[in-house]
Scaffold this motif. Structure first.
Motif, PDB file in Angstrom:
ATOM      1  N   GLN A   1      -2.374  11.521   0.047  1.00 33.69           N
ATOM      2  CA  GLN A   1      -2.663  12.814   0.070  1.00 33.69           C
ATOM      3  C   GLN A   1      -1.925  13.766  -0.939  1.00 33.69           C
ATOM      4  OE1 GLN A   1      -1.422  14.534   3.842  1.00 33.69           O
ATOM      5  NE2 GLN A   1      -2.334  16.435   3.582  1.00 33.69           N
ATOM      6  N   LYS A   2      -0.664  13.507  -1.238  1.00 36.47           N
ATOM      7  CA  LYS A   2       0.212  14.354  -2.360  1.00 36.47           C
ATOM      8  C   LYS A   2      -0.577  14.055  -3.856  1.00 36.47           C
ATOM      9  CE  LYS A   2       4.727  14.798  -0.432  1.00 36.47           C
ATOM     10  NZ  LYS A   2       6.064  14.190  -0.864  1.00 36.47           N
TER      11      LYS A   2
ATOM     12  N   GLU B   1       0.724  -1.253  -0.110  1.00 34.05           N
ATOM     13  CA  GLU B   1       0.098   0.046  -0.120  1.00 34.05           C
ATOM     14  C   GLU B   1       0.881   1.221  -0.040  1.00 34.05           C
ATOM     15  OE1 GLU B   1      -2.996   0.114  -0.405  1.00 34.05           O
ATOM     16  OE2 GLU B   1      -3.766  -1.795   0.024  1.00 34.05           O
ATOM     17  N   LYS B   2       0.289   2.328  -0.629  1.00 32.81           N
ATOM     18  CA  LYS B   2       0.904   3.542  -0.522  1.00 32.81           C
ATOM     19  C   LYS B   2       1.011   4.149   0.875  1.00 32.81           C
ATOM     20  CE  LYS B   2      -0.081   4.544  -5.513  1.00 32.81           C
ATOM     21  NZ  LYS B   2      -0.760   5.649  -6.413  1.00 32.81           N
TER      22      LYS B   2
ATOM     23  N   LEU C   1       4.841   9.302  -8.510  1.00 31.00           N
ATOM     24  CA  LEU C   1       4.071   8.504  -7.410  1.00 31.00           C
ATOM     25  C   LEU C   1       3.105   7.310  -7.881  1.00 31.00           C
ATOM     26  CD1 LEU C   1       1.983  11.660  -6.058  1.00 31.00           C
ATOM     27  CD2 LEU C   1       4.074  10.558  -4.791  1.00 31.00           C
ATOM     28  N   ASP C   2       3.213   7.207  -9.054  1.00 33.55           N
ATOM     29  CA  ASP C   2       2.510   5.919  -9.824  1.00 33.55           C
ATOM     30  C   ASP C   2       3.053   6.048 -11.334  1.00 33.55           C
ATOM     31  OD1 ASP C   2       1.128   4.024 -10.453  1.00 33.55           O
ATOM     32  OD2 ASP C   2      -1.045   4.866 -10.100  1.00 33.55           O
TER      33      ASP C   2
ATOM     34  N   LYS D   1       3.848  14.995 -14.420  1.00 30.28           N
ATOM     35  CA  LYS D   1       5.032  14.255 -14.012  1.00 30.28           C
ATOM     36  C   LYS D   1       5.065  14.146 -12.630  1.00 30.28           C
ATOM     37  CE  LYS D   1       7.845  16.605 -17.611  1.00 30.28           C
ATOM     38  NZ  LYS D   1       9.005  17.447 -18.140  1.00 30.28           N
ATOM     39  N   LYS D   2       4.831  14.914 -11.570  1.00 30.30           N
ATOM     40  CA  LYS D   2       4.686  14.541 -10.257  1.00 30.30           C
ATOM     41  C   LYS D   2       3.920  13.410 -10.073  1.00 30.30           C
ATOM     42  CE  LYS D   2       5.521  19.431  -8.746  1.00 30.30           C
ATOM     43  NZ  LYS D   2       4.969  20.474  -7.952  1.00 30.30           N
TER      44      LYS D   2
END
Length: 372
Positions: free
Chosen positions: A56-57, A49-50, A209-210, A204-205
Motif C-alpha cells: 500500500q505504501k 511476499e511483501k 521498500l525495494d 528514497k522511500k
C-alpha cells in the motif's frame, strides 16, 4: 523478478560447490538432500511476499511520483531546457565513442569486410549525430543564459514638462511588468527545484521498500543530477535578480521624484497663470466701469492683453528652459531672421502702434490717402 532468479541461481551454486571439492564422484543422497534444503531456505527468503502495508505504501508513493512527473513535464520550461541539455551531453558522449571507433578502424591497415562495414556504419552514424548536435548547438555552453538574463532596461525618460509625466508613468509600469515577469521566472525555478527534491525523497522511500529495483536507483541518480545542475543556476539567478531589482528600484525612485517635482511645478505655474487671468479680468472690469472714453478703453484693453500674453510666454519659457542664456541666443537669431522675412508685417505693426498711441487719428474719422 530477474534479481530473484539470479540470487536463486547463486544460492544453488554455492550450496553445491562445497560438495564438489570432496569428491568428483556423484553426490550421496545425504549431500543432495542437504543442498536442496539450503536452496529451499534461500528461495523462501528471497521470494517472501511483501506485507500488504508495504504494498500500500509503495502504491501511494508511485502515485505521488507519477503526479510529480506529470507536473515536471507539462508547461515547465526549465525541465524542457534541462532535457535538451541532457540530450546534448549524451550525444557528445556518443560522438566521442564514434570518433574512437572510427580512428581505431581507420588505423587498421588491412581491414576485413566486416570491419569495412562497421567503419561505414560508424561514419554514417557520425553524420546523423552531427546533424542532431547542430540542432542543439544553443545548449552547448550555457543553456539557461537566455532565461537568466533580465529584460533590457530602455533609456530612462527625462521629465521636463507636463506631457513627459505621461511617458514616465508608462515607463514605470513597463519596468514593474518586466520585474514581475522576471520574478515569475525565479519563482518557477525555485518551484521546479522543490519538486525535484520532493521526488528525490519519494524515490528514497521507494528504495527502502525495494532496495534492488534498478529503475528506482537510476531514476534517483538522474533526479540528483538534475538537482546538482539547477543548484548553481538558482544561485546565479538569485544574485542577478537582486542586482536587477535594486537597479529597477533606483530608477523608479528617481522617476517618482521627477514626476512629483514636475507636478508641483505644473501646479505652481497653473496657479500663477490663473492669478494673472483673474488680475487681468479684474483690471478690465474697473477700467470698463470707471472709463467712459471708448478710445482709451480700447487702447488699455489691447495693452492689457499684450501684457498678459507676454507675461504668460515669459513664465512658461523661464519655467521650462533650464539655461536662460540659450533663450537669449535663440531669440536673438530668431528675431533677426523674422525681421528680415516679415519686414512688411513689422512696418504695418509699427504703423498701427503709431496711430493708436499718437492719437492723431480716432475711430470714426475719414482718412484719405494720396499717392504722390
Amino acid at each position: 523478478m530477474n534479481f530473484k532468479n539470479i540470487i536463486l541461481a547463486l544460492s544453488l551454486l554455492s550450496a553445491t560447490s562445497a560438495f564438489c571439492e570432496q569428491s568428483i564422484d556423484a553426490p550421496t543422497i545425504t549431500e543432495v538432500t542437504f543442498a536442496e534444503s539450503i536452496v529451499e531456505q534461500n528461495t523462501s527468503q528471497i521470494l517472501e511476499e511483501k506485507s500488504p502495508l508495504d504494498i500500500q505504501k509503495e502504491n501511494q508513493l508511485l502515485l505521488q511520483k507519477e503526479s510529480l512527473d506529470n507536473e515536471l513535464v507539462e508547461n515547465n520550461i526549465w525541465s524542457k531546457i534541462y532535457s535538451n541539455f541532457h540530450t546534448y551531453k549524451e550525444l557528445k558522449k556518443q560522438q566521442i565513442t564514434l570518433d574512437a571507433t572510427i580512428d581505431r578502424l581507420e588505423n587498421i591497415v588491412k581491414r576485413t569486410r566486416t570491419e569495412n562495414e562497421e567503419l561505414e556504419s560508424a561514419q554514417d552514424d557520425k553524420i546523423t549525430l552531427l546533424g542532431k548536435l547542430q540542432l542543439l548547438r544553443e545548449y552547448e555552453k550555457d543553456p539557461f543564459e537566455k532565461f537568466l538574463t533580465p529584460p533590457v532596461i530602455d533609456t530612462v525618460p527625462s521629465v521636463e514638462n507636463p506631457f513627459a509625466v505621461i511617458g514616465a508613468i508608462s515607463y514605470r509600469e513597463k519596468l514593474q511588468s518586466d520585474m514581475e515577469e522576471y520574478n515569475n521566472r525565479y519563482d518557477s525555478l525555485q518551484h521546479i527545484v522543490g519538486k525535484f527534491r520532493e521526488k528525490q525523497g519519494i524515490l528514497k522511500k521507494l528504495l527502502k521498500l525495494d532496495s534492488l529495483n534498478i529503475e528506482y536507483i537510476n531514476e534517483l541518480a538522474d533526479t540528483e543530477d538534475q538537482i546538482k545542475t539547477f543548484i548553481p543556476v538558482i544561485e546565479i539567478f538569485k544574485t542577478t535578480k537582486n542586482v536587477y531589482s535594486k537597479k529597477i528600484d533606483e530608477i523608479e525612485l528617481n522617476l517618482r521624484n521627477d514626476i512629483q517635482r514636475e507636478i508641483i511645478r505644473t501646479v505652481t505655474i497653473g496657479a500663477i497663470i490663473l492669478f494673472f487671468i483673474f488680475l487681468l479680468f479684474f483690471i478690465k472690469y474697473f477700467v470698463k466701469k470707471y472709463m467712459s472714453d471708448n478710445e482709451s478703453f480700447y487702447a488699455i484693453n489691447k495693452a492689457l492683453n499684450i501684457s498678459f500674453v507676454t507675461i504668460l510666454i515669459l513664465t512658461l519659457l523661464l519655467a521650462y528652459i533650464e539655461n536662460v542664456s540659450y533663450l537669449v541666443t535663440i531669440l536673438g537669431f530668431a528675431s533677426a531672421g523674422i525681421a528680415i522675412a516679415m519686414k512688411d508685417w513689422f512696418m504695418s505693426l509699427m504703423g498701427w502702434a503709431t496711430i493708436v498711441i499718437g492719437g492723431s487719428i480716432h475711430v470714426g474719422d475719414r482718412v484719405r490717402f494720396v499717392r504722390e
